[in-house]
Design an enzyme around this catalytic site. Structure first.
Site, short mmCIF file in Angstrom:
data_model
loop_
_atom_site.label_atom_id
_atom_site.label_comp_id
_atom_site.label_asym_id
_atom_site.label_seq_id
_atom_site.Cartn_x
_atom_site.Cartn_y
_atom_site.Cartn_z
N LEU A 12 0.89 -1.15 0.00
CA LEU A 12 0.00 0.00 0.00
C LEU A 12 0.93 1.20 0.00
CD1 LEU A 12 -2.92 -0.53 2.57
CD2 LEU A 12 -3.15 0.05 0.15
N ASP A 13 0.73 2.16 -0.92
CA ASP A 13 1.68 3.26 -0.99
C ASP A 13 1.62 4.11 0.27
OD1 ASP A 13 -0.16 5.54 -1.34
OD2 ASP A 13 -0.60 4.65 -3.29
N LYS A 14 2.61 4.95 0.45
CA LYS A 14 2.81 5.70 1.69
C LYS A 14 1.61 6.58 2.03
CE LYS A 14 6.37 8.47 4.01
NZ LYS A 14 7.72 9.06 3.89
N SER A 29 -1.51 5.99 1.32
CA SER A 29 -2.74 5.21 1.48
C SER A 29 -2.75 4.49 2.82
CB SER A 29 -2.88 4.18 0.35
OG SER A 29 -2.87 4.82 -0.92
#
Length: 297
Positions: free
Chosen positions: A105-107, A109
């Site tokens: 999960l990107d930073k 999100s």
């Protein structure tokens, strides 16, 4: 009796150190040794060999596998390399045993991510061909139109990735929020799709992966229930069988491949088959994907 040999990346995975893919990266970087010697990719090890990563001896994991459902906060990075990123998921959870995330999960999100020490389960969950659902709730910076919903659901060509997203389920929740269910995980996929349609994501939360829903507060985790784990393994077993069947069907042996007919001078071309010269510009009329109007910076 012949000794049982195991591929080095699988050994690291079964020991609960990392996934097989991460193991390959460590081996390629020369960070893994067998009996003090840096091995080649694909090397196999025996039960009596001493395997180490950065000098730390890796022992077989005989404990029950760990499966956690973690609610990742915004600002935490899904990496196991604690020396590179201070705000990493491993240090944040501070679990007493070595575990790693399944997927990313990107930073910016937040939401559900699986943590485990079972390296063999990673590829089964992440393999796009298995069509495993991942559900997200997304908020954008301006009112959502029906055109936006339709375009997101039908698939968008992402120029930077040179890929067209798969068709997916998209439903409007309110004027600025929608729910989307994906079966693939391209890099920053939802954000890129929204950017293409001139929308900016202000909040992105993953609320479900397959049969497991997000039900813990931000920054906390829980173990999978026995029922969840049983259902998960059944889903993975079925999807793996489907994948293997498709692979076998799409990759016939040489003997089973049809032999192409050799054209002869006497062969007559069917009247209803168009000539290359009859198509505009001498080329077939193929639909081309729409290119992005915007690029990520």
């Amino acid at each position: 009796m012949e000794e049982k040999l195991t591929r080095l990346n699988k050994y690291l995975s079964e020991a609960g150190f990392c996934s097989r893919r991460e193991g390959d990266k460590l081996i390629d970087a020369g960070r893994v040794t067998i009996n003090g010697v840096v091995p080649e990719m694909g090397t196999k090890v025996s039960p009596n060999d001493v395997v180490a990563v950065d000098g730390e001896i890796i022992k077989n994991n005989t404990d029950k596998p760990i499966y956690l459902a973690f609610n990742k906060p915004v600002g935490i990075v899904c990496t196991t390399d604690t020396s590179v990123e201070k705000d990493n998921i491993i240090d944040y959870i501070n679990y007493p045993k070595r575990i790693f995330p399944i997927g990313r999960l990107d930073k910016l999100s937040d939401g559900l991510i699986f943590m485990t020490d079972d390296g063999d389960i990673v590829n089964k969950i992440l393999r796009a061909s298995n069509n495993h659902d991942k559900e997200y709730v997304v908020t954008v910076d301006k009112p959502i139109s029906q055109t936006f919903i339709n375009r997101m659901a039908s698939g968008i060509y992402l120029e930077d990735l040179d890929r067209t997203t798969k068709k997916c389920s998209v439903k409007k929740i309110d004027s600025h929020t929608f729910r989307i269910i994906l079966t693939q995980g391209l890099n920053r996929q939802i954000r890129r799709m929204c950017e293409y349609l001139t929308y900016e994501v202000t909040s992105l939360r993953r609320v479900r992966i397959m049969n497991i829903k997000l039900d813990v507060p931000v920054g906390e985790y829980r173990e999978f229930t026995e029922k969840e784990l049983k259902t998960l393994h059944l889903l993975l077993e079925d999807s793996t069988k489907i994948h293997e069947a498709k692979t076998a069907k799409d990759s016939p042996s040489r003997s089973s491949r049809p032999v192409k007919d050799t054209p002869t001078k006497d062969r007559v071309k069917p009247k209803d088959q168009p000539n290359r010269e009859s198509t505009k510009g001498g080329r077939p009329n193929r639909e081309r994907p729409i290119r992005n109007r915007r690029k990520d910076h």
